[in-house]
Structures are given as structure tokens and as C-alpha cells.
Scaffold this motif. Sequence first.
Motif, PDB file in Angstrom:
ATOM      1  N   ARG A  17      25.802 -80.562 -50.115  1.00 41.78           N
ATOM      2  CA  ARG A  17      24.908 -79.972 -51.122  1.00 41.78           C
ATOM      3  C   ARG A  17      23.666 -80.845 -51.196  1.00 41.78           C
ATOM      4  O   ARG A  17      23.674 -81.908 -51.822  1.00 41.78           O
ATOM      5  CB  ARG A  17      25.607 -79.898 -52.476  1.00 41.78           C
ATOM      6  CG  ARG A  17      24.797 -79.159 -53.547  1.00 41.78           C
ATOM      7  CD  ARG A  17      24.557 -77.709 -53.175  1.00 41.78           C
ATOM      8  NE  ARG A  17      23.820 -76.993 -54.221  1.00 41.78           N
ATOM      9  CZ  ARG A  17      23.399 -75.739 -54.098  1.00 41.78           C
ATOM     10  NH1 ARG A  17      23.649 -75.066 -52.974  1.00 41.78           N
ATOM     11  NH2 ARG A  17      22.747 -75.145 -55.081  1.00 41.78           N
TER      12      ARG A  17
ATOM     13  N   GLU B 215      19.806 -81.897 -52.022  1.00 38.30           N
ATOM     14  CA  GLU B 215      18.615 -81.787 -52.864  1.00 38.30           C
ATOM     15  C   GLU B 215      17.426 -82.276 -52.058  1.00 38.30           C
ATOM     16  O   GLU B 215      17.438 -83.387 -51.538  1.00 38.30           O
ATOM     17  CB  GLU B 215      18.792 -82.635 -54.125  1.00 38.30           C
ATOM     18  CG  GLU B 215      17.571 -82.742 -55.003  1.00 38.30           C
ATOM     19  CD  GLU B 215      17.749 -83.739 -56.126  1.00 38.30           C
ATOM     20  OE1 GLU B 215      16.740 -84.255 -56.629  1.00 38.30           O
ATOM     21  OE2 GLU B 215      18.912 -84.013 -56.499  1.00 38.30           O
TER      22      GLU B 215
ATOM     23  N   GLU C  21      13.196 -82.977 -51.398  1.00 39.76           N
ATOM     24  CA  GLU C  21      11.909 -83.265 -52.014  1.00 39.76           C
ATOM     25  C   GLU C  21      10.939 -83.712 -50.936  1.00 39.76           C
ATOM     26  O   GLU C  21      11.338 -84.166 -49.860  1.00 39.76           O
ATOM     27  CB  GLU C  21      12.038 -84.339 -53.092  1.00 39.76           C
ATOM     28  CG  GLU C  21      12.589 -85.663 -52.605  1.00 39.76           C
ATOM     29  CD  GLU C  21      12.764 -86.660 -53.748  1.00 39.76           C
ATOM     30  OE1 GLU C  21      12.643 -87.881 -53.479  1.00 39.76           O
ATOM     31  OE2 GLU C  21      13.012 -86.227 -54.873  1.00 39.76           O
TER      32      GLU C  21
ATOM     33  N   SER D 294       8.138 -77.995 -54.464  1.00 40.09           N
ATOM     34  CA  SER D 294       9.357 -78.028 -55.270  1.00 40.09           C
ATOM     35  C   SER D 294      10.420 -77.235 -54.520  1.00 40.09           C
ATOM     36  O   SER D 294      10.464 -75.997 -54.596  1.00 40.09           O
ATOM     37  CB  SER D 294       9.105 -77.417 -56.657  1.00 40.09           C
ATOM     38  OG  SER D 294       8.161 -78.179 -57.384  1.00 40.09           O
TER      39      SER D 294
ATOM     40  N   LYS E 113      14.223 -75.962 -53.225  1.00 39.20           N
ATOM     41  CA  LYS E 113      15.506 -75.583 -53.811  1.00 39.20           C
ATOM     42  C   LYS E 113      16.646 -76.366 -53.155  1.00 39.20           C
ATOM     43  O   LYS E 113      16.564 -76.739 -51.981  1.00 39.20           O
ATOM     44  CB  LYS E 113      15.752 -74.082 -53.620  1.00 39.20           C
ATOM     45  CG  LYS E 113      14.716 -73.190 -54.284  1.00 39.20           C
ATOM     46  CD  LYS E 113      14.995 -71.725 -53.984  1.00 39.20           C
ATOM     47  CE  LYS E 113      13.939 -70.822 -54.620  1.00 39.20           C
ATOM     48  NZ  LYS E 113      14.181 -69.381 -54.291  1.00 39.20           N
ATOM     49  N   ASP E 114      17.699 -76.601 -53.917  1.00 43.81           N
ATOM     50  CA  ASP E 114      18.902 -77.212 -53.358  1.00 43.81           C
ATOM     51  C   ASP E 114      19.584 -76.210 -52.425  1.00 43.81           C
ATOM     52  O   ASP E 114      19.575 -74.997 -52.676  1.00 43.81           O
ATOM     53  CB  ASP E 114      19.874 -77.622 -54.459  1.00 43.81           C
ATOM     54  CG  ASP E 114      19.284 -78.694 -55.376  1.00 43.81           C
ATOM     55  OD1 ASP E 114      18.196 -79.192 -55.062  1.00 43.81           O
ATOM     56  OD2 ASP E 114      19.917 -79.001 -56.398  1.00 43.81           O
ATOM     57  N   LYS E 115      20.175 -76.729 -51.355  1.00 43.37           N
ATOM     58  CA  LYS E 115      20.861 -75.875 -50.390  1.00 43.37           C
ATOM     59  C   LYS E 115      22.193 -76.495 -49.998  1.00 43.37           C
ATOM     60  O   LYS E 115      22.342 -77.718 -49.978  1.00 43.37           O
ATOM     61  CB  LYS E 115      20.009 -75.698 -49.131  1.00 43.37           C
ATOM     62  CG  LYS E 115      18.698 -74.969 -49.344  1.00 43.37           C
ATOM     63  CD  LYS E 115      18.902 -73.477 -49.492  1.00 43.37           C
ATOM     64  CE  LYS E 115      19.266 -72.836 -48.170  1.00 43.37           C
ATOM     65  NZ  LYS E 115      19.311 -71.369 -48.250  1.00 43.37           N
ATOM     66  N   THR E 116      23.155 -75.646 -49.681  1.00 45.47           N
ATOM     67  CA  THR E 116      24.421 -76.109 -49.112  1.00 45.47           C
ATOM     68  C   THR E 116      24.318 -76.009 -47.593  1.00 45.47           C
ATOM     69  O   THR E 116      24.116 -74.918 -47.052  1.00 45.47           O
ATOM     70  CB  THR E 116      25.605 -75.278 -49.617  1.00 45.47           C
ATOM     71  OG1 THR E 116      25.696 -75.409 -51.041  1.00 45.47           O
ATOM     72  CG2 THR E 116      26.911 -75.763 -48.998  1.00 45.47           C
TER      73      THR E 116
ATOM     74  N   THR F 163      15.378 -75.394 -46.061  1.00 48.70           N
ATOM     75  CA  THR F 163      15.053 -75.375 -47.475  1.00 48.70           C
ATOM     76  C   THR F 163      13.806 -74.533 -47.683  1.00 48.70           C
ATOM     77  O   THR F 163      13.015 -74.325 -46.752  1.00 48.70           O
ATOM     78  CB  THR F 163      14.848 -76.802 -48.023  1.00 48.70           C
ATOM     79  OG1 THR F 163      14.707 -76.759 -49.445  1.00 48.70           O
ATOM     80  CG2 THR F 163      13.622 -77.460 -47.414  1.00 48.70           C
TER      81      THR F 163
ATOM     82  N   PHE G  33      16.288 -85.505 -48.005  1.00 48.30           N
ATOM     83  CA  PHE G  33      17.406 -84.673 -48.427  1.00 48.30           C
ATOM     84  C   PHE G  33      18.552 -85.600 -48.830  1.00 48.30           C
ATOM     85  O   PHE G  33      18.881 -86.539 -48.105  1.00 48.30           O
ATOM     86  CB  PHE G  33      17.858 -83.755 -47.295  1.00 48.30           C
ATOM     87  CG  PHE G  33      16.769 -82.860 -46.753  1.00 48.30           C
ATOM     88  CD1 PHE G  33      16.656 -81.555 -47.183  1.00 48.30           C
ATOM     89  CD2 PHE G  33      15.852 -83.342 -45.825  1.00 48.30           C
ATOM     90  CE1 PHE G  33      15.655 -80.739 -46.696  1.00 48.30           C
ATOM     91  CE2 PHE G  33      14.835 -82.537 -45.332  1.00 48.30           C
ATOM     92  CZ  PHE G  33      14.744 -81.225 -45.768  1.00 48.30           C
ATOM     93  N   LYS G  34      19.171 -85.342 -49.974  1.00 48.09           N
ATOM     94  CA  LYS G  34      20.255 -86.210 -50.429  1.00 48.09           C
ATOM     95  C   LYS G  34      21.210 -85.419 -51.306  1.00 48.09           C
ATOM     96  O   LYS G  34      20.814 -84.463 -51.979  1.00 48.09           O
ATOM     97  CB  LYS G  34      19.705 -87.415 -51.194  1.00 48.09           C
ATOM     98  CG  LYS G  34      18.795 -87.073 -52.352  1.00 48.09           C
ATOM     99  CD  LYS G  34      18.146 -88.321 -52.928  1.00 48.09           C
ATOM    100  CE  LYS G  34      17.157 -87.971 -54.047  1.00 48.09           C
ATOM    101  NZ  LYS G  34      16.492 -89.183 -54.598  1.00 48.09           N
ATOM    102  N   GLY G  35      22.488 -85.819 -51.262  1.00 43.67           N
ATOM    103  CA  GLY G  35      23.469 -85.142 -52.091  1.00 43.67           C
ATOM    104  C   GLY G  35      24.894 -85.429 -51.660  1.00 43.67           C
ATOM    105  O   GLY G  35      25.152 -86.137 -50.684  1.00 43.67           O
TER     106      GLY G  35
END
Length: 247
Positions: A33, A35, A37, A50, A52-55, A82, A236-238
Motif C-alpha cells: 500500500r 503513499e 509524493e 497530490s 493518490k495512494d495505490k495498492t 499513481t 513511494f512508501k507504505g
Amino acid sequence: MLKKLLPLALFSFVVPAQADTLLGLYVGAQGWRAEAEGGFANSQSVTDFSFKDKTLASYYVALEHPVPLVPNIKISRQNIETQGNSLLSSSFSFAGESFAAGTDLNGALDMDSTDYTLYYEIFDNDILSLDVGLTGRDVDGVLMASAGSQITEQSFSGIVPLLYGKVEVGMPLTGLALQAQGNFLALDDNKLYDYQAAVTYSLLDNIAVDMTLQLGYRVYLLELDDMDDIYTDMEFKGVFAGVELHF
């Protein structure tokens, strides 16, 4: 006698560290998942979006063997995508199109990468495992910008050399382990790192197959400086979860 035993002892220490006693095949998959930026442009002054978060999903296969000096091989596949928007405070030009200040600009990234990693096992036991090697990351992506009827896109591709490392610390009798791995590059103004840290749990361990579950955190930085006239500053991080089978 001691002189005869010393080379034998050194040989017995080095050889098991190279790979499995027999051929070992590892197959794994992860769901991430992410996030996102940052932003992109055709110049060093990137425009932030801005996003969006993606799986996202990734897959890998690795082959380890007992042959000394011959590296093990790992191949992994990752798609990163993204979408987002940016209210332009100044004009923005990309791939031959110009967007005026005040435009609500949509941006998107769709990038596939395949890693080809050659590595050696420096240590390999139940307490400590350490791998080091080199990765060639084959990148193929496209960046898109649009506003109303204005739509433009630009593709980029290349092979990026990276340093590879992986360390795992086991917790005997628990089935748990701590694992960290990553790929790294810092060359001129190009920076790319992709690392993760996880807790793993050995769910299944028998003579036919081992199954290990993974839960961790991943960070992917993509700073490109003039790759096919593309400049990016994106991160990207999550949290991710995965499973690995060892045959």
C-alpha cells in the motif's frame, strides 16, 4: 597437523556461505500500500502533484546453489503507478504541451521495472544471513499530463545499476526473524533507492517446502536527472505484506 587442518577449516566455513547445500528455489509475492509524493517535469524544476495512494504488487524468484564463486541469481518484477493533480501556480510545459498558470493539471506515472540481481551469501545460518551483490534494474515507464482536452505523455527507459544487500537476523525456536534488504544508487544527480524492513514468520518448514510470511515497511525513491529528457523527484512508501516459498 595444524597447518593441514587450517585450510580445511577455512574451506568448510566459506563454501556453505555461498548458497544452499542443494539447489534452492525461492518464489515470493508482495502486496504494497504505497503513499506517493513528489512530481516530474522536463527540467530540473519539477512540479509537485497530490498523488493518490495505490495498492501495488511485486513478484520475485531466486535460485541459490552450492557452487563456490558463482553468484546466485534473483529476478524480480515491479509495477509502480499513481495518479494525482496539481493546481498550477505558474505555467508548465511537458512533452511539447504548455499548461497555463491556474490550470488544474492531472498527472500520472505508470512504470514497470525488472531487476536482475547477482549476489553472494556471505553468511547463511539460523542466526545471521547476509547477502551482497549487484542489480541491473530495467526501467520502462511513461509519464502523463492532462487538463481538459489537452493530453500529453512521454516515455522513458533505461537500465540502472544498483548495489544490493540483504540481512536477516533469526530468533531461534520462535519461527520469527527480522529482515532488511534494498537496492541503492547515487550517481551525479540521479538517486534511486528501494529498501524494506520486515518481520518474517516461518509458517511451514518441512523437507518439501518452506513457507514464510512477511509484514513490513517499504520506501522507494525515484530521482531521475535527464533520463530521456525526464526529471523526477518522487517517493513511494507504505506497509507491505508478502509470502515466500522455498523449494
